[in-house]
Design a protein around this motif. Structure first.
Motif, short mmCIF file in Angstrom:
data_model
loop_
_atom_site.label_atom_id
_atom_site.label_comp_id
_atom_site.label_asym_id
_atom_site.label_seq_id
_atom_site.Cartn_x
_atom_site.Cartn_y
_atom_site.Cartn_z
N GLU A 6 0.81 -1.22 0.00
CA GLU A 6 0.00 0.00 0.00
C GLU A 6 0.85 1.27 0.00
OE1 GLU A 6 -3.48 -1.73 -0.28
OE2 GLU A 6 -3.85 0.01 1.00
N LEU A 7 1.85 1.30 -0.86
CA LEU A 7 2.74 2.45 -0.90
C LEU A 7 2.06 3.63 -1.58
CD1 LEU A 7 5.52 3.89 -0.86
CD2 LEU A 7 6.02 2.74 -2.99
N SER A 8 2.10 4.77 -0.91
CA SER A 8 1.61 6.00 -1.52
C SER A 8 2.65 7.09 -1.37
CB SER A 8 0.32 6.48 -0.85
OG SER A 8 -0.73 5.57 -1.09
N LYS A 9 2.77 7.93 -2.39
CA LYS A 9 3.72 9.05 -2.30
C LYS A 9 3.09 10.27 -2.92
CE LYS A 9 7.54 11.18 -1.57
NZ LYS A 9 7.41 11.83 -0.28
N TYR A 10 2.91 11.28 -2.09
CA TYR A 10 2.33 12.53 -2.59
C TYR A 10 3.38 13.63 -2.53
CZ TYR A 10 -2.04 10.10 -1.37
OH TYR A 10 -3.06 9.19 -1.25
N PHE A 11 3.30 14.56 -3.49
CA PHE A 11 4.18 15.73 -3.46
C PHE A 11 3.34 16.99 -3.39
CE2 PHE A 11 8.04 13.63 -4.16
CZ PHE A 11 7.87 12.67 -5.13
N THR A 12 3.91 18.01 -2.76
CA THR A 12 3.25 19.32 -2.76
C THR A 12 4.00 20.22 -3.72
OG1 THR A 12 3.40 18.96 -0.41
CG2 THR A 12 2.11 20.84 -1.13
N THR A 13 3.28 20.77 -4.69
CA THR A 13 3.94 21.74 -5.56
C THR A 13 3.22 23.07 -5.48
OG1 THR A 13 2.59 21.07 -7.42
CG2 THR A 13 4.77 20.07 -7.25
N TYR A 14 3.90 24.08 -6.01
CA TYR A 14 3.33 25.42 -5.95
C TYR A 14 2.84 25.85 -7.31
CZ TYR A 14 5.73 25.54 -1.51
OH TYR A 14 6.16 25.27 -0.26
N LYS A 15 1.70 26.48 -7.30
CA LYS A 15 1.18 27.00 -8.55
C LYS A 15 1.49 28.48 -8.66
CE LYS A 15 -2.65 26.17 -10.59
NZ LYS A 15 -4.06 26.01 -10.90
N LYS A 16 2.03 28.86 -9.82
CA LYS A 16 2.32 30.27 -10.01
C LYS A 16 1.56 30.77 -11.22
CE LYS A 16 5.91 32.04 -12.22
NZ LYS A 16 5.70 33.37 -12.81
N GLU A 17 0.98 31.95 -11.10
CA GLU A 17 0.30 32.51 -12.27
C GLU A 17 1.31 33.07 -13.24
OE1 GLU A 17 -2.70 35.32 -11.07
OE2 GLU A 17 -3.01 34.17 -9.25
#
Lengths: 322, 275, 265
Positions: A6-17
């Motif tokens: 049950e491996l999960s890997k999430y990343f947080t990225t930034y949205k730029k206009e």
């Protein structure tokens, strides 16, 4: 020896206009977005297997590889490799694995490859006798006799890749991770590398795990395929099984004497490739005869060929289905 | 990880061997680019000349400062040249200052997978040899100043001074590592690792007596870069002050502990967040 | 004309990506100002002036000099040098705008970016000073004249740096020139010490070189140690030096481009 639950890997990225105003705004406040690179994957791999992770770019293959090697920490789930938690990166664990990344060099650029090998020997505390013997065997297998004494920056891409493989295998790892190993290489060199990996696996029993989006890498090297798409495991098994599961069809390749319209062909079969004088079609196996007859009757056909599906087409189908 | 004495010695020997190989390779590469090497040396001398000129002009207009005579200041400047080269050559150029670049081009991944301490690999293992040569100007300046003062330095004072310099080097190294480790979090901050060394360069060149009040507190306890300039210089000239030795030892212990804690934490963050 | 404006906007947007470097840049300046403050406060504990300069004057000098330096600094030689060295220039040659103007846009964009974030600190310091000091040394006239020379010095620096960068057509290690330039600017420009500290004969040499325009002249006008009657000479000087470097750049470009095209680099 590798067990993933049950491996999960999430990343947080930034949205730029976009634009200048966006850049200014980004200085003070940015929107975050969570990317689910890998979502609840489970599998197990035994010692000595030759496994390929395939999938389109961004599917999660490289992420999975990095988690297995210990570079990335899973968001959730359990990963056990050789009895270790790879993320701890214990020296005893690291000495048993190796990672090769296509188009990324570990060798010192300005020095002969042999110098990096010597350094590697010290880093991994390889006894000198074992080092000399392993080096000799690898050079023989890869046909690198005098090349290792050349400066790395003077080598061709293929020679460099071979030396990178030697470097990765000097400490005789139990598991070899490869990320897109044949990318950028010419056809002859690609084949050479594939042959080498198979031989190495056979001779030393090392587990070989690679990611690739080249079908031929996987076809020629791997016994087992794990297909990853949108972060989840779509298929895990032998190539033959995959063909049976996803390839409920055959391929017709037609050459025409006079140009035809794509829409007319679409009525009979699924059109994969099209140009006015040639088309590649998918037909379900039970409709093959009917389709072939239709085409011969309604169009001015020069040549018609019926084939078994290629692995590339199967995977494309599989991805489109999900 | 169990650290028995034997294990410790074995590990130390391993790291020394690796370091020796790295020096050898650095030499091999440098001699290949010979013109660049001399050019870099020339530029280094240029910056040293600026420092000496600065101190010269300021102090020829002032006279003594904080109880340091002209030649004592010159001695201090010489020592500062030496310690600056330590910072630049041993900790800076190919080590911590190169960290943001390494993170950007993915070299870090390979480093993290080696069975070698990441702090050693990224912060110490690649010396910049030009600094070794350019540090001699500092030593020459120190010898010259001592001659002009008609002094013979006490051998014990010299050793004590070197001890203090060593303590200072460790402290500044730790501070540089702490700032450098932030590169794992702030990926675009290519200049970040230069902040602590820049601060060291600015504050260590003066006699530590000029720092009073809150600045005394900061420069003695929080960012004690004076241990790489004024304090070793004073120790060599006038003898060891026990309070400084004690303070230095306490600082080393605290900073080394902090460094490992923070460094490992930052790498953990990097391994969780990077893609 | 609008295409240059767009280039400018893009360069500025790109520069803004580097937020963390922004903070570092600001901190560098704060560190420098602090060190200077501490030193001179201590030195002036026991005396009233040094070589004719009071505490206020020296302090202002050392605080303002790097600030002015940020206004007048240009660093295109590195980029231009490496573009020439690795053949990237070829791409620029195919683009529909004058290369030197493109570099100027780059320089101006970096300038705006620097000023937006560094200027406030210095302005704050100046504000505090002018509000609390007994006899503020800075006059409106001084500010105006200083601003004038800052702008002129920026262009002088630009053409000097352009010439430096263009030597890359012949020379491999242009990066070294930047360091040499920094050193010369620092010493001969007045950044390391006020040129007033020098003995008369040395001072004459320093006055003759162009470096004074980058730090010393603008600060001197700001602090009032240079008055409008010297204006004529200084203006003549800066225009002559700028013209010289424009000419040198032009020659280097002409011959350099021929050589570049001959070698198909």
């Amino acid at each position: 020896m590798i067990k993933v639950t049950e491996l999960s890997k999430y990343f947080t990225t930034y949205k730029k206009e976009p634009g200048l105003a966006g850049s200014f705004k980004a200085l003070f406040k940015r929107k975050t977005r969570i990317i689910k690179a890998v979502e609840k994957i489970s599998f197990a791999i035994n010692q000595g297997e030759l496994v390929g992770f395939i999938g389109p770019n961004g599917a999660g293959k490289t992420t999975t590889l990095k988690v297995l090697s210990g570079l990335l920490h899973p968001t959730s789930g359990n990963v056990n490799v050789l009895g270790f938690n790879p993320f701890d990166r214990k020296p005893e664990y690291l000495k048993q694995i190796s990672l090769v990344m296509g188009q990324k060099n570990q060798l010192w650029w300005d020095l002969p490859a042999i110098d990096t090998f010597i350094l590697h020997k010290e880093l991994y505390e390889i006894p000198i006798k074992q080092y000399k013997q392993t080096l000799k065997e690898l050079i023989d297998l890869l046909d690198l006799k005098n090349i290792i004494y050349q400066q790395v920056r003077k080598m061709s891409l293929g020679q460099r890749m071979k030396c990178e493989l030697v470097l990765a295998l000097l400490h005789s790892p139990k598991i070899l991770f490869l990320d897109e190993p044949t990318i950028g290489l010419d056809v002859v060199m690609q084949k050479r590398i594939r042959v080498f990996l198979k031989e190495y696996n056979k001779k030393y029993g090392a587990t070989v795990i690679l990611t690739s989006h080249y079908m031929d890498d996987v076809k020629e090297i791997c016994q087992r395929i794990l297909m990853i798409h949108h972060g989840s495991l779509q298929f895990d098994g032998r190539i033959a099984e995959m063909i049976k599961k996803y390839a409920d069809y055959k391929i017709i390749i037609v050459n025409f004497n006079k140009p035809v319209y794509r829409d007319d062909l679409k009525k009979i079969a699924k059109v994969i490739e099209f140009s006015p004088l040639r088309a590649t079609l998918f037909i379900k196996r039970n409709k093959i005869t009917y389709a072939a007859n239709s085409i011969l009757k309604n169009f001015d056909v020069d040549d018609l060929d019926i084939n078994e599906p290629r692995l590339e087409d199967i995977t494309r189908e599989a991805f489109e289905q999900s | 990880m169990r650290l028995s004495a034997i294990n410790f010695v074995k590990t130390l020997k391993k790291y020394l061997r690796i370091y020796r190989i790295n020096i050898k390779y650095a030499l091999m590469v440098d001699t290949a680019y010979r013109f660049s090497f001399f050019l870099e040396l020339f530029v280094e001398f240029g910056y040293q000349a600026v420092l000496i000129l600065f101190m010269q002009v300021i102090f020829s207009n002032i006279g003594a400062i904080a109880g340091w005579s002209y030649y004592e200041i010159l001695f201090l400047t010489g020592l500062n040249i030496l310690s600056s080269n330590i910072i630049v050559g041993l900790f800076g150029v190919y080590n911590l200052w190169a960290l943001p670049e390494r993170i950007k081009n993915g070299e870090i991944d390979f480093v993290l997978l080696k069975p070698v301490n990441s702090l050693f690999s990224l912060a110490l293992s690649q010396p910049y040899l030009t600094s070794f040569i350019s540090s001699f100007t500092g030593i020459i300046l120190m010898v010259y100043s001592v001659n002009q003062m008609h002094l013979t330095l006490n051998f014990i004072n010299i050793l004590s001074g070197m001890l203090m310099l060593g303590i200072g080097a460790i402290i500044v190294f730790c501070i540089m590592c702490i700032f450098g480790s932030l590169s794992f979090v702030f990926l675009n901050a290519s200049q970040l690792p230069r902040l602590p060394s820049s601060m060291a360069f600015q504050f260590k060149i003066y006699p530590h007596q000029i720092y009073q009040g809150i600045w005394k507190f900061v420069l003695y306890f929080i960012l004690p870069v004076i241990f790489m300039g004024s304090i070793p210089a004073e120790t060599m000239l006038k003898g060891m002050k026990f309070e400084y030795l004690l303070l230095g030892i306490v600082l080393i212990i605290v900073f080394i502990f902090l460094t490992f804690k923070i460094w490992n934490k930052m790498i953990k963050y990097y391994a969780s967040a990077s893609s | 004309m609008s295409k240059y404006f767009r280039i400018l906007k893009n360069q500025l947007a790109a520069a803004l990506e580097w937020r963390a470097n922004l903070v570092t840049l600001v901190l560098f300046e704060i560190i420098h100002v602090t060190a200077v403050l501490i030193l001179w406060t201590f030195v002036f504990q026991n005396r009233n002036d040094i070589n004719g300069m009071t505490f206020d004057q020296i302090l202002l000098y050392y605080v303002l000099t790097p600030f002015i330096g940020i206004f007048t600094s240009v660093n295109i030689s590195d980029g231009l040098g490496s573009d020439i060295k690795d053949g990237h220039l070829s791409l620029n040659l195919l683009e529909p705008y004058k290369i030197w103007l493109g570099r100027l846009c780059n320089a101006v964009a970096v300038k705006i970016y620097n000023l937006l974030f560094i200027a406030p600190i210095y302005l704050l310091v100046l504000l505090i000073y002018t509000l609390t000091a007994q006899n503020p040394l800075i006059s409106l006239q001084g500010i105006f004249l200083s601003l004038l020379f800052i702008i002129l010095a920026f262009f002088l620096h630009f053409f000097l740096d352009l010439a430096l960068g263009l030597t890359a057509f012949w020379i491999d290690d242009v990066w070294a020139f930047r360091h040499v330039k920094d050193i010369f600017f620092g010493v001969f420009g007045g950044q390391t010490f006020p040129l007033d500290f020098l003995a008369q004969n040395l001072k004459r040499i320093f006055e003759f070189l162009p470096f004074k325009f980058f730090y010393y002249i603008p600060v001197a006008y700001l602090l009032g140690s240079r008055t409008p009657n010297m204006l004529g000479n200084d203006m003549l000087g800066i225009f002559m030096w700028t013209g010289t470097f424009v000419f040198i750049s032009f020659i280097l470009w002409r011959f350099g481009l021929k050589r570049y095209e001959a070698f198909g680099n």
